[in-house]
Design a protein around this motif. Structure first.
Motif, PDB file in Angstrom:
ATOM      1  N   GLY A  34       0.794  -1.221   0.000  1.00 24.62           N
ATOM      2  CA  GLY A  34       0.000   0.000   0.000  1.00 24.62           C
ATOM      3  C   GLY A  34       0.825   1.269   0.000  1.00 24.62           C
ATOM      4  N   LYS A  35       2.077   1.183  -0.437  1.00 28.59           N
ATOM      5  CA  LYS A  35       2.969   2.347  -0.420  1.00 28.59           C
ATOM      6  C   LYS A  35       2.451   3.490  -1.285  1.00 28.59           C
ATOM      7  CE  LYS A  35       6.304  -0.212  -1.954  1.00 28.59           C
ATOM      8  NZ  LYS A  35       5.560  -1.477  -1.993  1.00 28.59           N
ATOM      9  N   THR A  36       2.101   3.199  -2.516  1.00 31.81           N
ATOM     10  CA  THR A  36       1.651   4.249  -3.432  1.00 31.81           C
ATOM     11  C   THR A  36       0.317   4.822  -2.985  1.00 31.81           C
ATOM     12  OG1 THR A  36       2.873   3.208  -5.236  1.00 31.81           O
ATOM     13  CG2 THR A  36       1.148   4.795  -5.853  1.00 31.81           C
ATOM     14  N   THR A  37      -0.590   3.989  -2.530  1.00 29.81           N
ATOM     15  CA  THR A  37      -1.872   4.478  -2.022  1.00 29.81           C
ATOM     16  C   THR A  37      -1.644   5.388  -0.823  1.00 29.81           C
ATOM     17  OG1 THR A  37      -2.951   2.442  -2.770  1.00 29.81           O
ATOM     18  CG2 THR A  37      -4.138   3.779  -1.140  1.00 29.81           C
ATOM     19  N   LEU A  38      -0.718   5.000   0.046  1.00 32.35           N
ATOM     20  CA  LEU A  38      -0.408   5.795   1.229  1.00 32.35           C
ATOM     21  C   LEU A  38       0.100   7.184   0.852  1.00 32.35           C
ATOM     22  CD1 LEU A  38       1.021   4.560   4.475  1.00 32.35           C
ATOM     23  CD2 LEU A  38       2.166   6.471   3.413  1.00 32.35           C
ATOM     24  N   ILE A  39       1.063   7.248  -0.047  1.00 33.26           N
ATOM     25  CA  ILE A  39       1.628   8.557  -0.388  1.00 33.26           C
ATOM     26  C   ILE A  39       0.639   9.388  -1.190  1.00 33.26           C
ATOM     27  CG2 ILE A  39       2.910   7.880  -2.455  1.00 33.26           C
ATOM     28  CD1 ILE A  39       3.881  10.444   0.283  1.00 33.26           C
ATOM     29  N   ARG A  40      -0.193   8.736  -1.972  1.00 32.02           N
ATOM     30  CA  ARG A  40      -1.243   9.493  -2.677  1.00 32.02           C
ATOM     31  C   ARG A  40      -2.252  10.053  -1.680  1.00 32.02           C
ATOM     32  NH1 ARG A  40      -2.954   6.624  -8.352  1.00 32.02           N
ATOM     33  NH2 ARG A  40      -0.963   6.930  -9.410  1.00 32.02           N
ATOM     34  N   SER A  41      -2.533   9.318  -0.629  1.00 32.43           N
ATOM     35  CA  SER A  41      -3.426   9.830   0.424  1.00 32.43           C
ATOM     36  C   SER A  41      -2.820  11.048   1.089  1.00 32.43           C
ATOM     37  CB  SER A  41      -3.691   8.758   1.486  1.00 32.43           C
ATOM     38  OG  SER A  41      -4.537   7.765   0.997  1.00 32.43           O
ATOM     39  N   VAL A  42      -1.527  10.980   1.390  1.00 37.75           N
ATOM     40  CA  VAL A  42      -0.835  12.110   2.012  1.00 37.75           C
ATOM     41  C   VAL A  42      -0.898  13.333   1.097  1.00 37.75           C
ATOM     42  CG1 VAL A  42       1.414  12.979   2.764  1.00 37.75           C
ATOM     43  CG2 VAL A  42       0.692  10.684   3.431  1.00 37.75           C
ATOM     44  N   ALA A  43      -0.738  13.113  -0.205  1.00 37.74           N
ATOM     45  CA  ALA A  43      -0.753  14.200  -1.177  1.00 37.74           C
ATOM     46  C   ALA A  43      -2.171  14.622  -1.555  1.00 37.74           C
ATOM     47  CB  ALA A  43       0.024  13.783  -2.427  1.00 37.74           C
ATOM     48  N   SER A  48      -8.436   5.937  -6.137  1.00 34.51           N
ATOM     49  CA  SER A  48      -9.361   4.927  -6.653  1.00 34.51           C
ATOM     50  C   SER A  48      -8.740   4.041  -7.733  1.00 34.51           C
ATOM     51  CB  SER A  48     -10.639   5.583  -7.175  1.00 34.51           C
ATOM     52  OG  SER A  48     -10.352   6.476  -8.225  1.00 34.51           O
ATOM     53  N   HIS A  49      -7.689   4.507  -8.396  1.00 35.33           N
ATOM     54  CA  HIS A  49      -7.053   3.716  -9.453  1.00 35.33           C
ATOM     55  C   HIS A  49      -5.541   3.712  -9.273  1.00 35.33           C
ATOM     56  CE1 HIS A  49     -10.925   3.598 -11.309  1.00 35.33           C
ATOM     57  NE2 HIS A  49     -10.933   4.892 -11.590  1.00 35.33           N
ATOM     58  N   VAL A  50      -5.066   2.909  -8.350  1.00 39.18           N
ATOM     59  CA  VAL A  50      -3.626   2.809  -8.094  1.00 39.18           C
ATOM     60  C   VAL A  50      -3.132   1.505  -8.708  1.00 39.18           C
ATOM     61  CG1 VAL A  50      -1.839   2.646  -6.321  1.00 39.18           C
ATOM     62  CG2 VAL A  50      -3.807   4.134  -5.959  1.00 39.18           C
ATOM     63  N   SER A  51      -2.088   1.611  -9.521  1.00 40.78           N
ATOM     64  CA  SER A  51      -1.527   0.409 -10.121  1.00 40.78           C
ATOM     65  C   SER A  51      -0.166   0.113  -9.491  1.00 40.78           C
ATOM     66  CB  SER A  51      -1.385   0.584 -11.643  1.00 40.78           C
ATOM     67  OG  SER A  51      -0.581   1.700 -11.932  1.00 40.78           O
ATOM     68  N   THR A  52       0.314  -1.071  -9.718  1.00 46.32           N
ATOM     69  CA  THR A  52       1.585  -1.521  -9.174  1.00 46.32           C
ATOM     70  C   THR A  52       2.719  -0.615  -9.654  1.00 46.32           C
ATOM     71  OG1 THR A  52       0.789  -3.792  -9.145  1.00 46.32           O
ATOM     72  CG2 THR A  52       3.169  -3.483  -9.078  1.00 46.32           C
ATOM     73  N   THR A  53       3.587  -0.226  -8.732  1.00 46.85           N
ATOM     74  CA  THR A  53       4.745   0.598  -9.076  1.00 46.85           C
ATOM     75  C   THR A  53       5.848  -0.319  -9.578  1.00 46.85           C
ATOM     76  OG1 THR A  53       4.166   2.208  -7.371  1.00 46.85           O
ATOM     77  CG2 THR A  53       6.425   2.274  -8.214  1.00 46.85           C
ATOM     78  N   LEU A  54       6.206  -0.149 -10.841  1.00 48.19           N
ATOM     79  CA  LEU A  54       7.231  -0.995 -11.442  1.00 48.19           C
ATOM     80  C   LEU A  54       8.621  -0.385 -11.366  1.00 48.19           C
ATOM     81  CD1 LEU A  54       5.231  -2.229 -14.550  1.00 48.19           C
ATOM     82  CD2 LEU A  54       5.623  -3.409 -12.374  1.00 48.19           C
ATOM     83  N   GLY A  55       8.724   0.845 -11.048  1.00 46.36           N
ATOM     84  CA  GLY A  55      10.006   1.537 -10.891  1.00 46.36           C
ATOM     85  C   GLY A  55       9.938   2.367  -9.631  1.00 46.36           C
ATOM     86  N   PHE A  56       9.756   3.676  -9.804  1.00 46.27           N
ATOM     87  CA  PHE A  56       9.622   4.548  -8.646  1.00 46.27           C
ATOM     88  C   PHE A  56       8.750   5.746  -8.990  1.00 46.27           C
ATOM     89  CE2 PHE A  56      13.269   6.212 -10.906  1.00 46.27           C
ATOM     90  CZ  PHE A  56      13.122   7.595 -10.813  1.00 46.27           C
ATOM     91  N   ASN A  57       8.199   6.351  -7.960  1.00 48.72           N
ATOM     92  CA  ASN A  57       7.443   7.595  -8.055  1.00 48.72           C
ATOM     93  C   ASN A  57       8.077   8.577  -7.075  1.00 48.72           C
ATOM     94  OD1 ASN A  57       5.228   6.576  -9.704  1.00 48.72           O
ATOM     95  ND2 ASN A  57       4.589   5.453  -7.880  1.00 48.72           N
ATOM     96  N   ILE A  58       8.034   9.837  -7.405  1.00 47.16           N
ATOM     97  CA  ILE A  58       8.478  10.868  -6.478  1.00 47.16           C
ATOM     98  C   ILE A  58       7.301  11.796  -6.234  1.00 47.16           C
ATOM     99  CG2 ILE A  58      10.087  12.750  -6.030  1.00 47.16           C
ATOM    100  CD1 ILE A  58      11.937  11.479  -8.149  1.00 47.16           C
ATOM    101  N   LYS A  59       6.990  12.009  -4.970  1.00 48.11           N
ATOM    102  CA  LYS A  59       5.932  12.945  -4.579  1.00 48.11           C
ATOM    103  C   LYS A  59       6.531  13.958  -3.625  1.00 48.11           C
ATOM    104  CE  LYS A  59       2.155  10.988  -6.263  1.00 48.11           C
ATOM    105  NZ  LYS A  59       1.685  11.484  -7.515  1.00 48.11           N
ATOM    106  N   SER A  60       6.191  15.209  -3.822  1.00 49.31           N
ATOM    107  CA  SER A  60       6.601  16.269  -2.904  1.00 49.31           C
ATOM    108  C   SER A  60       5.362  16.754  -2.180  1.00 49.31           C
ATOM    109  CB  SER A  60       7.264  17.413  -3.661  1.00 49.31           C
ATOM    110  OG  SER A  60       8.485  16.976  -4.211  1.00 49.31           O
ATOM    111  N   GLN A  76       8.312  -5.281  -5.675  1.00 47.98           N
ATOM    112  CA  GLN A  76       8.372  -6.642  -6.206  1.00 47.98           C
ATOM    113  C   GLN A  76       9.757  -7.228  -5.960  1.00 47.98           C
ATOM    114  OE1 GLN A  76       7.570  -3.965  -7.975  1.00 47.98           O
ATOM    115  NE2 GLN A  76       5.490  -4.225  -8.693  1.00 47.98           N
ATOM    116  N   GLN A  77       9.800  -8.531  -5.791  1.00 52.31           N
ATOM    117  CA  GLN A  77      11.060  -9.199  -5.452  1.00 52.31           C
ATOM    118  C   GLN A  77      12.171  -8.880  -6.448  1.00 52.31           C
ATOM    119  OE1 GLN A  77      10.681 -13.420  -4.862  1.00 52.31           O
ATOM    120  NE2 GLN A  77      12.356 -13.398  -3.395  1.00 52.31           N
ATOM    121  N   LYS A  78      11.857  -8.797  -7.740  1.00 53.85           N
ATOM    122  CA  LYS A  78      12.888  -8.534  -8.747  1.00 53.85           C
ATOM    123  C   LYS A  78      13.399  -7.092  -8.694  1.00 53.85           C
ATOM    124  CE  LYS A  78       9.491  -7.574 -12.304  1.00 53.85           C
ATOM    125  NZ  LYS A  78       8.815  -8.008 -13.469  1.00 53.85           N
ATOM    126  N   ILE A  79      12.656  -6.188  -8.074  1.00 54.17           N
ATOM    127  CA  ILE A  79      13.061  -4.782  -7.971  1.00 54.17           C
ATOM    128  C   ILE A  79      13.868  -4.522  -6.693  1.00 54.17           C
ATOM    129  CG2 ILE A  79      12.181  -2.422  -7.680  1.00 54.17           C
ATOM    130  CD1 ILE A  79       9.892  -3.126  -9.510  1.00 54.17           C
TER     131      ILE A  79
END
Length: 185
Positions: A34-43, A48-60, A76-79
């Protein structure tokens, strides 16, 4: 996503601006924690439409006079071997755990243990978000803290915070802990 705020942060660090209230936060955890959902909530963004992060996102995110530049790295394990490319200059490590996924507690504990042993993260404050507390089968924050032996951490300040990225419950408390307890050198 790279924002103007993130660019401003880099410029301030390069010029040594004494009014720099920037914190570089590394947001890690297993996939589906739930990392991306969490940071989107903070921002205060749509979750409602969060997809798997395959690399990275930066939020300020700006809060209480601080600019929090959050690096959300896929889990993901490979990342995971690439996580170490983001350790340098981190002011805070936020580790997110899916409190309802008991089958992966051992795996998440091993990953957290490896992170805490990394030289570039030595002494970096740790905030553990025990996410998905809105689910009926979620382990409590104290149960997770006990299972991960967080009480044995002596080389950094740390906090565990129960939360739900979907309902936003507990997230603000965790972010307030960062602002109150983590000071720039």
């Amino acid at each position: 996503m790279f924002t103007a705020l993130g660019l401003l942060s880099i410029l301030k660090k390069l010029t040594g601006d004494p009014t720099n209230n920037e914190l570089r936060i590394l947001l890690l955890g297993l996939d589906n924690a739930g990392k991306t959902t969490l940071i989107r909530s903070v921002a205060q963004e749509d979750i409602s439409h969060v997809s798997t992060t395959l690399g990275f996102n930066i939020k300020s995110v700006k809060t209480d006079g601080y600019n929090l530049n959050v690096w959300d790295i896929g889990g993901q394990q490979k990342i995971r071997p690439y996580w170490r490319n983001y350790f340098e200059n981190s002011d805070v490590l936020i580790y997110v755990i899916d409190s309802s996924d008991r089958a992966r507690f051992e795996e998440t504990g091993e990953e957290l243990g490896q992170l805490l042993g990394e030289e570039k993260l030595s002494g970096v404050p740790l905030l553990v978000f025990a996410n998905k507390q809105d689910l009926i089968n979620a382990a409590s924050a104290s149960e997770i803290a006990e299972g991960l032996n967080l009480h044995t951490i002596r080389d950094r300040i740390w906090q565990i915070q129960a939360c739900s990225a979907l309902t936003n419950e507990g997230i603000e408390d965790g972010m307030q802990w960062i602002v109150k307890n983590v000071r720039k050198k």
